[in-house]
Write an enzyme that holds these catalytic residues in place. Structure first.
Site, PDB file in Angstrom:
ATOM      1  CG  ASP A  13      25.451 -23.579 -78.910  1.00  0.00           C
ATOM      2  OD1 ASP A  13      25.289 -24.586 -80.128  1.00  0.00           O
ATOM      3  OD2 ASP A  13      26.947 -23.999 -78.507  1.00  0.00           O
ATOM      4  CE  LYS A  16      23.512 -19.660 -84.679  1.00  0.00           C
ATOM      5  NZ  LYS A  16      23.974 -20.049 -83.243  1.00  0.00           N
ATOM      6  N   GLY A  40      24.806 -26.673 -84.670  1.00  0.00           N
ATOM      7  CA  GLY A  40      24.058 -27.354 -83.884  1.00  0.00           C
ATOM      8  C   GLY A  40      23.314 -27.258 -83.350  1.00  0.00           C
ATOM      9  CG  HIS A  41      21.075 -24.422 -85.664  1.00  0.00           C
ATOM     10  ND1 HIS A  41      21.075 -24.047 -87.468  1.00  0.00           N
ATOM     11  CD2 HIS A  41      22.377 -24.086 -84.994  1.00  0.00           C
ATOM     12  CE1 HIS A  41      22.918 -22.970 -86.934  1.00  0.00           C
ATOM     13  NE2 HIS A  41      23.823 -22.860 -85.835  1.00  0.00           N
ATOM     14  CD  GLN A 226      29.407 -22.021 -86.690  1.00  0.00           C
ATOM     15  OE1 GLN A 226      29.768 -21.640 -88.024  1.00  0.00           O
ATOM     16  NE2 GLN A 226      28.622 -23.249 -86.884  1.00  0.00           N
ATOM     17  CE  LYS A 306      29.926 -29.021 -66.972  1.00  0.00           C
ATOM     18  NZ  LYS A 306      29.962 -29.170 -65.389  1.00  0.00           N
TER      19      LYS A 306
HETATM   20  P1  GDP Z   1      21.665 -22.093 -81.755  1.00  0.00           P
HETATM   21  O1  GDP Z   1      22.886 -23.225 -81.838  1.00  0.00           O
HETATM   22  O2  GDP Z   1      21.755 -21.566 -81.472  1.00  0.00           O
HETATM   23  O3  GDP Z   1      20.825 -22.880 -83.079  1.00  0.00           O
HETATM   24  O4  GDP Z   1      21.416 -23.169 -80.843  1.00  0.00           O
HETATM   25  P2  GDP Z   1      21.556 -24.782 -79.776  1.00  0.00           P
HETATM   26  O5  GDP Z   1      20.238 -25.420 -80.139  1.00  0.00           O
HETATM   27  O6  GDP Z   1      22.844 -25.351 -79.431  1.00  0.00           O
HETATM   28  O7  GDP Z   1      21.498 -24.702 -78.059  1.00  0.00           O
HETATM   29  C1  GDP Z   1      19.687 -24.062 -77.644  1.00  0.00           C
HETATM   30  C2  GDP Z   1      19.289 -24.798 -76.647  1.00  0.00           C
HETATM   31  O8  GDP Z   1      18.322 -24.793 -75.967  1.00  0.00           O
HETATM   32  C3  GDP Z   1      18.375 -25.754 -77.281  1.00  0.00           C
HETATM   33  O9  GDP Z   1      18.665 -26.965 -76.492  1.00  0.00           O
HETATM   34  C4  GDP Z   1      17.172 -25.353 -77.711  1.00  0.00           C
HETATM   35  O10 GDP Z   1      16.083 -26.357 -77.568  1.00  0.00           O
HETATM   36  C5  GDP Z   1      17.014 -25.219 -75.989  1.00  0.00           C
HETATM   37  N1  GDP Z   1      16.382 -23.463 -76.622  1.00  0.00           N
HETATM   38  C6  GDP Z   1      16.218 -22.957 -77.545  1.00  0.00           C
HETATM   39  N2  GDP Z   1      15.241 -21.937 -76.457  1.00  0.00           N
HETATM   40  C7  GDP Z   1      14.446 -21.446 -74.917  1.00  0.00           C
HETATM   41  C8  GDP Z   1      14.656 -20.572 -74.303  1.00  0.00           C
HETATM   42  O11 GDP Z   1      13.962 -19.831 -75.175  1.00  0.00           O
HETATM   43  N3  GDP Z   1      13.914 -21.670 -73.021  1.00  0.00           N
HETATM   44  C9  GDP Z   1      14.509 -23.159 -73.050  1.00  0.00           C
HETATM   45  N4  GDP Z   1      14.872 -23.467 -71.978  1.00  0.00           N
HETATM   46  N5  GDP Z   1      15.242 -23.511 -73.751  1.00  0.00           N
HETATM   47  C10 GDP Z   1      15.732 -23.207 -75.172  1.00  0.00           C
HETATM   48  P1  IMO Z   2      26.082 -23.482 -83.483  1.00  0.00           P
HETATM   49  O1  IMO Z   2      25.868 -22.653 -84.786  1.00  0.00           O
HETATM   50  C1  IMO Z   2      28.795 -22.914 -80.124  1.00  0.00           C
HETATM   51  C2  IMO Z   2      33.339 -23.289 -81.606  1.00  0.00           C
HETATM   52  C3  IMO Z   2      34.365 -23.801 -81.642  1.00  0.00           C
HETATM   53  C4  IMO Z   2      35.086 -23.640 -81.210  1.00  0.00           C
HETATM   54  C5  IMO Z   2      35.366 -23.013 -82.108  1.00  0.00           C
HETATM   55  C6  IMO Z   2      36.473 -23.641 -83.149  1.00  0.00           C
HETATM   56  O2  IMO Z   2      25.223 -23.997 -83.049  1.00  0.00           O
HETATM   57  O3  IMO Z   2      25.392 -21.887 -82.804  1.00  0.00           O
HETATM   58  P2  IMO Z   2      35.900 -25.014 -85.674  1.00  0.00           P
HETATM   59  O4  IMO Z   2      35.072 -26.640 -85.431  1.00  0.00           O
HETATM   60  O5  IMO Z   2      34.585 -23.630 -86.420  1.00  0.00           O
HETATM   61  O6  IMO Z   2      36.367 -24.970 -85.902  1.00  0.00           O
HETATM   62  O7  IMO Z   2      35.955 -24.445 -83.705  1.00  0.00           O
HETATM   63  O8  IMO Z   2      33.985 -22.982 -82.772  1.00  0.00           O
HETATM   64  N1  IMO Z   2      32.364 -23.563 -82.239  1.00  0.00           N
HETATM   65  C7  IMO Z   2      30.459 -23.356 -81.709  1.00  0.00           C
HETATM   66  N2  IMO Z   2      30.398 -23.295 -80.719  1.00  0.00           N
HETATM   67  N3  IMO Z   2      28.548 -23.186 -81.546  1.00  0.00           N
HETATM   68  C8  IMO Z   2      28.625 -23.710 -82.358  1.00  0.00           C
HETATM   69  O9  IMO Z   2      27.599 -23.606 -83.527  1.00  0.00           O
HETATM   70  C9  IMO Z   2      29.959 -23.219 -83.107  1.00  0.00           C
HETATM   71  N4  IMO Z   2      30.677 -23.896 -84.300  1.00  0.00           N
HETATM   72  C10 IMO Z   2      32.168 -23.880 -83.985  1.00  0.00           C
HETATM   73  O10 IMO Z   2      33.582 -25.217 -79.976  1.00  0.00           O
HETATM   74  O11 IMO Z   2      35.305 -22.827 -79.915  1.00  0.00           O
HETATM   75 MG    MG Z   3      24.412 -25.038 -81.450  1.00  0.00          MG
END
Ligand code: GDP
Ligand code: IMO
Ligand code: MG
Length: 432
Positions: A13, A16, A40-41, A226, A306
């Site tokens: 998270d 990416k 979840g991207h 991840q 959360k």
């Molecule tokens: P990923 O799993 O690495 O792709 O990241 P996620 O999408 O799960 O979580 C990142 C969250 O931060 C998303 O809701 C993005 O829209 C948000 N985000 C990404 N870059 C920035 C930033 O520079 N500032 C803020 N405030 N939010 C960001």
């Molecule tokens: P992105 O690509 C954050 C965490 C889960 C748990 C552990 C194992 O959005 O960054 P799993 O279902 O993979 O066997 O769970 O890994 N986890 C993540 N945490 N971002 C993710 O993906 C994750 N994918 C799995 O919360 O702790």
């Molecule tokens: Mg994510």
């Protein structure tokens, strides 16, 4: 000109999706190489939010080829649902825009069920991992156990029954032991045949396709899921995911040789978050942790859980820089730190009275690590939406410089909001 591998340098998270989307303008092909729909991207384009789990973030850009490599575990139901969801947002995914490796492993309903059964049982014994309950771990177990059903098996109905037999011999023994009802052979056959028609048009010999693209000079962007601290080998085991998330996996998980990987871009959040159980030395249980969670909207894209929040851990990211061979980082969510009086950065740990500069591998030792902090002055100005260095307050620049120095890698990109274009380019990874 080179190829680029994007990896998470913390616990996932990091942002990416946003960075891959931004970079994909410069790429021809975007490849997922591990994980599954546990990812979840989030991408935000002109105020519209797209949430991708299994599909490479490049699918939203017309004219780009998205590829799901052999290292990914694919839940066909989730794949179909995601394509349908995107279609409602105006993004059409076709066999011209998406190719899926014939040798990728499938996640079946029994994997999802087993993930949930184990997590529920573990809740009572305190050994819960906090997985996404998507069946990721059980599917990888079957892959390594050489009994998985793969994408190509959907096209070979003659040999499928024997493969299902093999799979069920294992699963039904396990299920009996867990006090669960057995799964019928016919149910699996039905599940597979119900999805075959939807999945097979996308099937491809991905290693050959990538080889051909590489020879023609296409720019290939690899999208990790991840993060490094969730890697099955290098992460905080057992509180990890079941795949290698490090950059080296981009080669093994796609079939492209490691020599062609190119620039390794570590996506790094300006503070730290983690979702699920496991050690987190810089976690904040106070109002600052709450501030980061609320301001950063730190709720899981996939599960809505959360996310735990804490200070930036430079010791951990330094470790990530080493194990991934990170060339440069994309520093994200700097804007979330706006308004804090002071900022702390963890530079190492105290373990049993000794100072160490990295997180030890043993679970018990990880739990005893106390962070050693340095303190920096914060800034009051807003950095939200900044698109050049000149827009950043002096203290924010100091923070970024300190991060670079401590982790031993330069900032190539800086992100200042969820929006695609609120991104500062320092070095173009494709041209480095
Ligand atoms: P990923 O799993 O690495 O792709 O990241 P996620 O999408 O799960 O979580 C990142 C969250 O931060 C998303 O809701 C993005 O829209 C948000 N985000 C990404 N870059 C920035 C930033 O520079 N500032 C803020 N405030 N939010 C960001
Ligand atoms: P992105 O690509 C954050 C965490 C889960 C748990 C552990 C194992 O959005 O960054 P799993 O279902 O993979 O066997 O769970 O890994 N986890 C993540 N945490 N971002 C993710 O993906 C994750 N994918 C799995 O919360 O702790
Ligand atoms: Mg994510």
């Amino acid at each position: 000109m080179t190829n680029v591998v994007v990896v998470g340098s913390q616990w996932g998270d990091e942002g990416k999706g946003k960075i891959v989307d931004w970079l994909s303008e410069r790429a021809d092909v975007v490849v997922r190489f591990q994980g599954g729909h546990n990812a979840g991207h989030t991408l935000v384009i002109d105020g519209v939010s797209y949430k991708l789990s299994l599909l490479p973030s490049g699918v939203v850009r017309p004219g780009k080829l998205a590829v799901i490599g052999n290292g990914v575990v694919i839940d066909p139901h989730a794949l179909i649902a995601e394509m349908e969801r995107l279609a409602k947002q105006g993004v059409t995914v076709t066999p011209e825009s998406l190719r899926i490796a014939d040798n990728a492993t499938l996640i079946l309903s029994l994997h999802r069920e087993l993930d949930g059964i184990r997590e529920d049982a573990a809740s009572n014994s305190g050994t819960k991992i906090g997985t996404t309950r998507r069946g990721i771990g059980p599917a990888y177990e079957d892959k390594v156990g050489r009994r998985a059903i793969r994408v190509m098996d959907l096209a070979d109905l003659d040999t499928l029954p024997a493969k299902v037999d093999r799979l069920l011999t294992h699963h039904n023994a396990l299920r009996r032991g867990l006090g669960e009802a057995e799964v019928a052979h016919a149910a699996i056959m039905e599940e597979l045949s119900s999805v075959a028609e939807r999945v097979l048009p996308f099937m491809e010999t991905v290693w050959a396709l990538l080889d051909q693209k590489r020879r023609k000079g296409a720019r290939i962007l690899f999208e990790g899921a991840q993060g490094t601290l969730l890697d099955i080998d290098h992460g905080t085991y057992p509180f990890v995911t079941s795949s290698n998330t490090v950059a080296g996996q981009a080669a093994a998980g796609s079939g492209m040789g490691p020599g062609a990987l190119g620039y390794i871009l570590g996506i790094t959040k300006a503070y730290t978050t983690r979702v699920g159980e496991g050690p987190f030395p810089t976690e904040l249980h106070d109002e600052i942790g709450q501030f980061l969670g609320e301001k950063g909207h730190e709720f899981g894209t996939v599960t809505g859980r959360k996310r735990r929040c804490g200070w930036f851990d430079a010791a951990l990211v330094r470790q990530s820089v080493a194990v991934n061979g990170i060339t440069g980082i994309a520093l994200t969510k700097l804007d979330v730190l706006d308004g804090l009086d002071e900022l702390k950065i963890c530079v190492g740990y105290k373990l049993d009275g000794e100072e160490i500069d990295h997180l030890p591998a043993a679970q018990a030792a990880q739990a005893r690590c106390e962070p050693i902090y340095i303190t920096l002055e914060g800034w009051k100005e807003s950095t939200v939406g900044a698109r050049s260095w000149a827009d950043l307050p002096a203290q924010a620049i100091k923070y970024v410089r300190q991060v670079e120095e401590l982790i031993g890698a330069p900032v190539a990109l800086l992100s200042t909001s969820p929006e695609r274009d609120d991104t500062i380019l320092v070095t173009d990874p494709f041209e480095d």
